[in-house]
Motif scaffolding. Structure first.
Motif, short mmCIF file in Angstrom:
data_model
loop_
_atom_site.label_atom_id
_atom_site.label_comp_id
_atom_site.label_asym_id
_atom_site.label_seq_id
_atom_site.Cartn_x
_atom_site.Cartn_y
_atom_site.Cartn_z
N SER A 1 -8.97 -13.80 22.92
CA SER A 1 -7.77 -13.28 22.25
C SER A 1 -6.59 -14.22 22.45
CB SER A 1 -7.44 -11.87 22.74
OG SER A 1 -7.17 -11.86 24.11
N GLU A 2 -6.49 -14.82 23.64
CA GLU A 2 -5.43 -15.79 23.89
C GLU A 2 -5.67 -17.06 23.04
OE1 GLU A 2 -3.42 -18.20 27.65
OE2 GLU A 2 -5.03 -16.76 28.03
N LYS A 3 -6.92 -17.46 22.92
CA LYS A 3 -7.25 -18.61 22.06
C LYS A 3 -6.88 -18.29 20.61
CE LYS A 3 -11.11 -20.41 24.80
NZ LYS A 3 -10.61 -21.70 25.17
N ALA A 4 -7.17 -17.07 20.17
CA ALA A 4 -6.88 -16.67 18.80
C ALA A 4 -5.38 -16.65 18.53
CB ALA A 4 -7.48 -15.30 18.51
N GLU A 5 -4.60 -16.20 19.49
CA GLU A 5 -3.14 -16.20 19.31
C GLU A 5 -2.61 -17.62 19.13
OE1 GLU A 5 -1.00 -13.68 18.74
OE2 GLU A 5 -2.87 -12.54 18.64
N ASN A 6 -3.11 -18.53 19.94
CA ASN A 6 -2.71 -19.93 19.79
C ASN A 6 -3.25 -20.52 18.49
OD1 ASN A 6 -1.08 -20.60 22.15
ND2 ASN A 6 -2.92 -20.09 23.30
N ALA A 7 -4.42 -20.09 18.08
CA ALA A 7 -5.00 -20.56 16.82
C ALA A 7 -4.14 -20.12 15.64
CB ALA A 7 -6.43 -20.06 16.67
N LYS A 8 -3.55 -18.94 15.73
CA LYS A 8 -2.64 -18.47 14.66
C LYS A 8 -1.42 -19.38 14.56
CE LYS A 8 -4.02 -13.64 14.95
NZ LYS A 8 -3.64 -12.28 15.37
N ILE A 9 -0.90 -19.81 15.70
CA ILE A 9 0.23 -20.75 15.71
C ILE A 9 -0.20 -22.07 15.10
CG2 ILE A 9 1.80 -22.06 17.19
CD1 ILE A 9 1.61 -19.65 19.18
N LEU A 10 -1.39 -22.52 15.48
CA LEU A 10 -1.94 -23.76 14.94
C LEU A 10 -2.10 -23.66 13.43
CD1 LEU A 10 -3.24 -26.57 15.43
CD2 LEU A 10 -5.41 -25.36 15.70
N LEU A 11 -2.68 -22.58 12.96
CA LEU A 11 -2.91 -22.38 11.53
C LEU A 11 -1.59 -22.39 10.76
CD1 LEU A 11 -5.01 -21.87 9.34
CD2 LEU A 11 -4.81 -19.43 9.83
N GLN A 12 -0.58 -21.70 11.27
CA GLN A 12 0.71 -21.67 10.59
C GLN A 12 1.33 -23.06 10.55
OE1 GLN A 12 2.22 -19.05 8.91
NE2 GLN A 12 3.43 -20.77 8.21
N SER A 13 1.22 -23.80 11.62
CA SER A 13 1.77 -25.15 11.67
C SER A 13 1.07 -26.07 10.68
CB SER A 13 1.64 -25.74 13.07
OG SER A 13 2.37 -24.96 13.98
N ILE A 14 -0.24 -25.92 10.57
CA ILE A 14 -1.00 -26.72 9.61
C ILE A 14 -0.60 -26.35 8.19
CG2 ILE A 14 -3.32 -27.10 8.66
CD1 ILE A 14 -4.31 -26.88 11.61
N GLU A 15 -0.46 -25.08 7.92
CA GLU A 15 -0.09 -24.64 6.57
C GLU A 15 1.31 -25.11 6.19
OE1 GLU A 15 -0.94 -20.45 6.62
OE2 GLU A 15 -3.06 -20.79 6.24
N ASP A 16 2.18 -25.31 7.18
CA ASP A 16 3.51 -25.83 6.91
C ASP A 16 3.48 -27.30 6.49
OD1 ASP A 16 4.57 -23.38 7.57
OD2 ASP A 16 5.23 -23.99 9.58
N VAL A 17 2.52 -28.05 7.02
CA VAL A 17 2.43 -29.49 6.76
C VAL A 17 1.50 -29.81 5.60
CG1 VAL A 17 1.60 -31.66 7.76
CG2 VAL A 17 2.91 -30.10 9.15
N PHE A 18 0.52 -28.98 5.37
CA PHE A 18 -0.56 -29.30 4.43
C PHE A 18 -0.08 -29.65 3.02
CE2 PHE A 18 -4.70 -28.65 2.35
CZ PHE A 18 -5.47 -29.43 3.20
N PRO A 19 0.86 -28.92 2.44
CA PRO A 19 1.32 -29.32 1.10
C PRO A 19 2.39 -30.42 1.20
CG PRO A 19 2.38 -27.28 1.72
CD PRO A 19 1.43 -27.65 2.84
N CYS A 20 1.98 -31.59 1.63
CA CYS A 20 2.91 -32.69 1.89
C CYS A 20 3.47 -33.24 0.58
CB CYS A 20 2.19 -33.80 2.65
SG CYS A 20 3.26 -35.19 3.03
N PRO A 21 4.79 -33.32 0.48
CA PRO A 21 5.40 -33.85 -0.75
C PRO A 21 5.19 -35.36 -0.92
CG PRO A 21 7.09 -33.41 0.88
CD PRO A 21 5.79 -32.90 1.45
N TYR A 22 4.77 -36.02 0.13
CA TYR A 22 4.58 -37.47 0.09
C TYR A 22 3.12 -37.88 -0.07
CZ TYR A 22 9.22 -36.92 2.05
OH TYR A 22 10.51 -36.54 2.26
N TYR A 23 2.25 -36.91 -0.27
CA TYR A 23 0.81 -37.18 -0.37
C TYR A 23 0.51 -38.11 -1.55
CZ TYR A 23 -4.20 -36.59 -0.79
OH TYR A 23 -5.55 -36.82 -0.87
N GLU A 24 -0.28 -39.14 -1.26
CA GLU A 24 -0.75 -40.07 -2.28
C GLU A 24 -2.26 -40.18 -2.14
OE1 GLU A 24 1.25 -43.83 -1.87
OE2 GLU A 24 3.21 -42.89 -1.88
N SER A 25 -2.97 -39.79 -3.15
CA SER A 25 -4.44 -39.74 -3.06
C SER A 25 -5.07 -41.11 -2.83
CB SER A 25 -5.03 -39.10 -4.31
OG SER A 25 -4.69 -39.87 -5.46
#
Length: 87
Positions: A37-61
């Motif tokens: 459960s402690e791992k999952a709580e930290n995983a939620k923080i990780l997931l949110q942080s990734i989702e904040d970065v994932f749609p990068c405006p500077y992405y170039e394929s």
């Protein structure tokens, strides 16, 4: 953790560099957590942080740094989702 740091230094992106240190810290907390459960709580923080970065405006394929970053974030997102569903 050295391999993560080595890979991090190979990606040339200021956005990645800013977030990467935070993501590494969250992974450390996940690894040090005593309960799922402690791992999952930290995983939620990780997931949110990734989702904040994932749609990068500077992405170039065509940029290899961008492609590697996206693959790395996708892998980390999958790990976070797996930890959350296991809790």
């Amino acid at each position: 953790m050295r391999s993560t740091e080595r890979k991090r230094s190979q990606i040339s992106c200021s956005t990645f560099d800013i977030k990467e240190q935070f993501l590494i810290e969250i992974f450390k907390r996940i690894n040090e957590a005593k309960s799922i459960s402690e791992k999952a709580e930290n995983a939620k923080i990780l997931l949110q942080s990734i989702e904040d970065v994932f749609p990068c405006p500077y992405y170039e394929s065509k940029n290899p740094d961008c492609r590697y970053c996206k693959k790395l974030l996708t892998l980390r997102k999958n790990v976070a989702e797996l930890l959350i569903t296991q809790a």
